[in-house]
Motif scaffolding. Structure first.
Motif, PDB file in Angstrom:
ATOM      1  N   ALA A   1      18.137 -21.129  23.721  1.00 29.40           N
ATOM      2  CA  ALA A   1      17.371 -21.886  24.714  1.00 29.40           C
ATOM      3  C   ALA A   1      18.106 -21.863  26.056  1.00 29.40           C
ATOM      4  CB  ALA A   1      17.141 -23.312  24.243  1.00 29.40           C
ATOM      5  N   THR A   2      19.424 -22.040  26.022  1.00 30.46           N
ATOM      6  CA  THR A   2      20.210 -22.004  27.253  1.00 30.46           C
ATOM      7  C   THR A   2      20.080 -20.642  27.929  1.00 30.46           C
ATOM      8  OG1 THR A   2      21.796 -23.601  26.396  1.00 30.46           O
ATOM      9  CG2 THR A   2      22.542 -22.216  28.212  1.00 30.46           C
ATOM     10  N   GLU A   3      20.173 -19.583  27.117  1.00 31.96           N
ATOM     11  CA  GLU A   3      20.100 -18.237  27.669  1.00 31.96           C
ATOM     12  C   GLU A   3      18.741 -18.006  28.353  1.00 31.96           C
ATOM     13  OE1 GLU A   3      21.412 -15.359  24.717  1.00 31.96           O
ATOM     14  OE2 GLU A   3      20.433 -13.810  25.892  1.00 31.96           O
ATOM     15  N   ASP A   4      17.657 -18.393  27.668  1.00 32.17           N
ATOM     16  CA  ASP A   4      16.319 -18.223  28.257  1.00 32.17           C
ATOM     17  C   ASP A   4      16.156 -19.087  29.497  1.00 32.17           C
ATOM     18  OD1 ASP A   4      15.574 -16.358  26.459  1.00 32.17           O
ATOM     19  OD2 ASP A   4      14.142 -17.593  25.379  1.00 32.17           O
ATOM     20  N   PHE A   5      16.724 -20.286  29.413  1.00 36.76           N
ATOM     21  CA  PHE A   5      16.655 -21.210  30.529  1.00 36.76           C
ATOM     22  C   PHE A   5      17.334 -20.601  31.753  1.00 36.76           C
ATOM     23  CE2 PHE A   5      17.368 -25.329  32.597  1.00 36.76           C
ATOM     24  CZ  PHE A   5      16.177 -25.957  32.299  1.00 36.76           C
ATOM     25  N   HIS A   6      18.524 -20.043  31.544  1.00 33.80           N
ATOM     26  CA  HIS A   6      19.247 -19.405  32.645  1.00 33.80           C
ATOM     27  C   HIS A   6      18.481 -18.218  33.196  1.00 33.80           C
ATOM     28  CE1 HIS A   6      23.433 -21.122  31.382  1.00 33.80           C
ATOM     29  NE2 HIS A   6      22.643 -22.017  31.937  1.00 33.80           N
ATOM     30  N   LYS A   7      17.804 -17.484  32.305  1.00 34.79           N
ATOM     31  CA  LYS A   7      17.052 -16.317  32.766  1.00 34.79           C
ATOM     32  C   LYS A   7      15.908 -16.699  33.699  1.00 34.79           C
ATOM     33  CE  LYS A   7      17.864 -12.911  29.188  1.00 34.79           C
ATOM     34  NZ  LYS A   7      17.479 -12.901  27.780  1.00 34.79           N
ATOM     35  N   THR A   8      15.382 -17.921  33.565  1.00 39.12           N
ATOM     36  CA  THR A   8      14.302 -18.326  34.471  1.00 39.12           C
ATOM     37  C   THR A   8      14.786 -18.295  35.907  1.00 39.12           C
ATOM     38  OG1 THR A   8      14.858 -20.678  34.466  1.00 39.12           O
ATOM     39  CG2 THR A   8      13.275 -19.928  32.820  1.00 39.12           C
ATOM     40  N   ALA A   9      16.105 -18.354  36.094  1.00 38.21           N
ATOM     41  CA  ALA A   9      16.632 -18.303  37.456  1.00 38.21           C
ATOM     42  C   ALA A   9      17.479 -17.042  37.625  1.00 38.21           C
ATOM     43  CB  ALA A   9      17.436 -19.559  37.767  1.00 38.21           C
ATOM     44  N   THR A  10      17.147 -15.995  36.839  1.00 45.21           N
ATOM     45  CA  THR A  10      17.847 -14.697  36.938  1.00 45.21           C
ATOM     46  C   THR A  10      19.365 -14.822  36.856  1.00 45.21           C
ATOM     47  OG1 THR A  10      17.976 -14.713  39.353  1.00 45.21           O
ATOM     48  CG2 THR A  10      16.020 -13.698  38.385  1.00 45.21           C
ATOM     49  N   ILE A  11      19.831 -15.604  35.887  1.00 46.51           N
ATOM     50  CA  ILE A  11      21.268 -15.672  35.635  1.00 46.51           C
ATOM     51  C   ILE A  11      21.527 -14.910  34.340  1.00 46.51           C
ATOM     52  CG2 ILE A  11      23.248 -17.183  35.186  1.00 46.51           C
ATOM     53  CD1 ILE A  11      21.474 -19.428  36.522  1.00 46.51           C
ATOM     54  N   GLY A  12      22.538 -14.051  34.333  1.00 46.87           N
ATOM     55  CA  GLY A  12      22.859 -13.259  33.145  1.00 46.87           C
ATOM     56  C   GLY A  12      23.426 -14.113  32.026  1.00 46.87           C
ATOM     57  N   LYS A  13      23.581 -13.522  30.845  1.00 50.21           N
ATOM     58  CA  LYS A  13      24.053 -14.246  29.663  1.00 50.21           C
ATOM     59  C   LYS A  13      25.472 -14.771  29.871  1.00 50.21           C
ATOM     60  CE  LYS A  13      24.372 -14.137  24.751  1.00 50.21           C
ATOM     61  NZ  LYS A  13      25.146 -13.529  23.723  1.00 50.21           N
ATOM     62  N   LEU A  14      25.620 -16.078  29.709  1.00 50.06           N
ATOM     63  CA  LEU A  14      26.877 -16.753  30.002  1.00 50.06           C
ATOM     64  C   LEU A  14      27.370 -17.412  28.728  1.00 50.06           C
ATOM     65  CD1 LEU A  14      28.282 -17.329  32.796  1.00 50.06           C
ATOM     66  CD2 LEU A  14      27.139 -19.524  32.758  1.00 50.06           C
ATOM     67  N   ASP A  15      28.446 -16.871  28.124  1.00 51.41           N
ATOM     68  CA  ASP A  15      28.969 -17.515  26.923  1.00 51.41           C
ATOM     69  C   ASP A  15      29.834 -18.695  27.323  1.00 51.41           C
ATOM     70  OD1 ASP A  15      27.860 -15.912  24.899  1.00 51.41           O
ATOM     71  OD2 ASP A  15      29.253 -14.311  25.416  1.00 51.41           O
ATOM     72  N   GLY A  16      29.760 -19.759  26.529  1.00 45.51           N
ATOM     73  CA  GLY A  16      30.647 -20.894  26.757  1.00 45.51           C
ATOM     74  C   GLY A  16      30.147 -21.836  27.826  1.00 45.51           C
ATOM     75  N   ASN A  17      31.034 -22.728  28.207  1.00 41.24           N
ATOM     76  CA  ASN A  17      30.707 -23.875  29.025  1.00 41.24           C
ATOM     77  C   ASN A  17      30.698 -23.530  30.519  1.00 41.24           C
ATOM     78  OD1 ASN A  17      31.035 -26.421  30.376  1.00 41.24           O
ATOM     79  ND2 ASN A  17      31.564 -27.249  28.358  1.00 41.24           N
ATOM     80  N   VAL A  18      29.676 -24.003  31.250  1.00 45.72           N
ATOM     81  CA  VAL A  18      29.578 -23.764  32.687  1.00 45.72           C
ATOM     82  C   VAL A  18      30.762 -24.385  33.420  1.00 45.72           C
ATOM     83  CG1 VAL A  18      28.260 -24.373  34.746  1.00 45.72           C
ATOM     84  CG2 VAL A  18      27.079 -23.569  32.712  1.00 45.72           C
ATOM     85  N   LYS A  19      31.191 -25.545  32.914  1.00 46.52           N
ATOM     86  CA  LYS A  19      32.274 -26.266  33.586  1.00 46.52           C
ATOM     87  C   LYS A  19      33.576 -25.457  33.563  1.00 46.52           C
ATOM     88  CE  LYS A  19      34.290 -30.842  33.239  1.00 46.52           C
ATOM     89  NZ  LYS A  19      34.307 -32.021  32.358  1.00 46.52           N
ATOM     90  N   ASN A  20      33.810 -24.756  32.442  1.00 46.40           N
ATOM     91  CA  ASN A  20      35.063 -24.003  32.307  1.00 46.40           C
ATOM     92  C   ASN A  20      34.959 -22.561  32.789  1.00 46.40           C
ATOM     93  OD1 ASN A  20      35.922 -26.308  31.017  1.00 46.40           O
ATOM     94  ND2 ASN A  20      35.472 -25.522  28.975  1.00 46.40           N
TER      95      ASN A  20
END
Lengths: 447, 447
Positions: free
Chosen positions: B254-273
């Motif tokens: 869900a996070t991956e698809d959510f990020h794709k709605t704003a054209t962000i590539g696959k991001l493993d792990g925490n955004v904060k870190n």
């Protein structure tokens, strides 16, 4: 059996009047698959195909049918025929169905239930939609603290058929207050003469009946629970939420947030079955609001009409400058909205994340500036190239910082951060882009 | 214990050198909470606080630590100290950790494990990332088919401490082929002298080791399973995926698809870190691609320069017309992307949904037309009002139909439909908007 094969088998049985043979043929079909196949048939056919099954399975398949199909059956089938199924359903599914019926339909259905079921149903459906109370079930296993392990297993054996799960059992005191949880795994492993209250975990994870259901789902995911006990304000046990319901809640929440990224309102049920009117209503509000948001961009352009009329070549770059600002902002906003939803970040992280975003957006801005510099030289000459390039740097940074901050701002005022979706951020970025671009142009080109 | 209180307790114990007392104090703290608290400490402190716990709990807490913390501990702590923990971890968690280490680090760690654990680890970590094989565990309970229920429960009692779950047990033939599944609930309910092969479900839901993990997660959600057995191409049992891992996979997807709605590539792990460089790389690609996409809008404007120069008032409406088209398109696209991801709709539904969208978009277009008619009259007079109003109707419909169709088109060519996100649809809608608007204006105003 594949879904298309299953549907064909069912259709054949209807056509050749061989329904009674189905029962044996379909013994190994999972209730979820049977329910999926049933949705392809008309209400009358569906009812014939459903009632071919043994009674207990009818309730299970009925529970897997989409809510709208359940409701339409509940309305069209006579009470006498439906009530045995309703009575066999698990208490949370029954409450879900009940909540979707009109007052009149409820009044028709209620007398079909036994006194205890009726009270349970009314109690469960009294909870606010979206709260733990609305998704919990009252079919959980209770164990008296003074039982031995051997006695406890015997109790579970007797009660199992009516319980949602026997893998977690709950221990309450005389006032029905939750004092412990014991898993079947622990019961199986323990010496048979040990007492339940010596074995149980006396500090179980629990949640209040008023907690929003998405928080229930994250508690279950965080602690890898099979079921979460739900207590009222007096710490009395009132129900449990099981992991499978938590999975459904998490999926629904993700869909809701996903839809919000494109300013679509909360849509219950399947997009395929949703009516034209419903889809219209869920989409029109923000579209109209954003039209008025975009008037500011128009006004910005109108304000700089003179600059534009003199340097009409500037217009060529307008779409890509404002789009880049909006896109960078949507990226930053989306990252924050999702991380806030999953609990990865908190309100207090805003400062740290803003600092980091300055660096990331700075790098992005530099890259984008470089990308448009050549384009500027080619289409407009050195002066316009410098204006376009500087504008790009500034608007990518501005868009990113606005996009990052908006979800925090909304959260701060207890609004849903997901409202800070792409289109809203884009509109704000557009205005910023127009003003920055033409201001720099007017100043630099000495107009 | 609250997280801040827990952190304070740990910090006090470190400062006053009262670590040994912690063990008793923290008996009831859930491993997930302990792990969350540990992330607030430095690597050395973390290690002291971790090793205060009993051995079995150390592994459990370690398993709950974020992947990047696990890896940094694996690198910084000596092999002799770490290996007891690694050995106690569940096999899927161990394989996850192993997959994140460099070849050199793996070689350091491997000798610390027993032969059987080593082979198991190498087998598990050989599976392709994102497949069932990469998330399954080999710690499942097997039961020989000829056992009686009494014997089976005895076997489970002995094996329980090493198994991920004993609530589902698997029955295989001599060739290790999966022939049945039996739940502990069924075992508890059945007569003690019944044979396992008479009791077991002989047609269990299973999945191939190569199935993508998001499909594993949806199977588990669809059938409300506690665990899904995984088989290889010879139908031999090789592992299970449990519901809690399925929940994590669903959340990540869900996070991956959510990020794709704003054209962000696959991001493993925490955004904060996440590091600055990583965030930059995941965001820059589409931002630059879209700049070049927006050149077409610029070219469209340049083509109609003459019209614009004569009727500069037209520019006022440009942002709101193209934004409305993009917003309506993003709505339609997002609805489709999510419904395709959850399996609510299939490729073959395109025709039906397109028909429905014509009606919904038509209604939206009419509403939006009406909304801008007054604005057009006020800012530009009757002629411009008519041009703006007609354009709005057409571009809202065009944007919606493009937005709806793009995910299907991408799916059809085996591309990820989620790429048809807001920004991409917006760019296409922008070009359409520019061309439609100025074409109508040029024609109607007789330029």
């Amino acid at each position: 059996m594949d879904l298309p094969v299953l549907i064909k088998t069912l259709r054949n049985a209807l056509q050749h009047d061989t329904l009674p043979l189905l029962r044996e043929q379909l013994e190994d079909v999972h209730p979820a698959d049977y329910a999926a196949a049933l949705t392809e048939f008309s209400a009358t056919e569906l009812w014939s195909l459903l009632t071919v099954l043994p009674r207990a399975e009818q309730a299970e398949v009925f529970g897997y049918l989409p809510a709208e199909v359940q409701v339409s059956l509940a309305i069209s089938v006579s009470r006498r025929k439906l009530s045995p199924i309703i009575r066999q359903m698990s208490s949370d599914e029954r409450a879900d169905l009940f909540n979707q019926l009109s007052d009149e339909q409820r009044d028709t259905l209620l007398p079909a239930l036994a006194q205890a079921e009726r009270e349970d149903l009314l109690r469960l459906s009294a909870h606010e939609e979206g709260s733990a109370g609305a998704i919990m079930t009252s079919d959980y296993a209770l164990l008296p603290p003074e039982l031995t392990v051997r006695e406890a297993i015997e109790v579970l054996r007797l009660e199992a058929p009516d319980k949602e799960t026997i893998y977690s059992s709950y221990v309450v005191d005389e006032a029905r207050k939750l004092i412990g949880v014991v898993s079947l795994r622990d019961l199986i492993l323990a010496p048979v003469s040990m007492r339940v209250d010596d074995l149980m975990n006396t500090d179980p994870i629990f949640a209040s009946v008023e907690l929003p259901q998405e928080e229930i789902a994250s508690l279950i995911a965080k602690y890898d629970l099979l079921a979460l006990p739900i207590v009222n304000s007096e710490h009395q046990m009132v129900g449990i939420v099981t992991y499978d319901d938590a999975m459904d809640v998490a999926a629904e929440e993700a869909t809701e947030d996903f839809h919000k990224t494109a300013t679509i309102g909360k849509l219950d049920g399947n997009v395929k079955n949703a009516g034209i009117g419903l889809l219209y209503r869920k989409r029109v509000f923000w579209l109209v609001v954003l039209v008025f948001g975009n008037i500011f961009s128009g006004a910005g352009i109108a304000y700089f009409e003179e600059t534009i009329a003199r340097y009409i070549a500037l217009l060529f770059f307008l779409p890509l400058l404002i789009a880049s600002s909006g896109n960078a902002g949507a990226q930053a906003g989306t990252l924050m909205v999702r991380a806030l939803a999953t609990g990865e970040i908190k309100l207090r992280d805003w400062g740290y994340l803003l600092g980091k975003e300055c660096l990331v957006a700075g790098l992005l801005g530099l890259t984008m500036s470089a990308a448009v510099l050549g384009l500027g030289l080619w289409r407009g000459g050195a002066d316009i190239a410098i204006v376009v390039s500087c504008t790009m740097m500034l608007v990518v940074m501005a868009g990113s910082l606005i996009g990052l901050s908006l979800p925090f701002l909304l959260s701060r005022f207890n609004l849903d951060p997901a409202t800070a979706s792409g289109p809203l951020i884009t509109s704000i970025a557009d205005v910023t882009g127009v003003v920055v671009y033409f201001s720099i142009a007017t100043w630099y080109l000495g107009l």
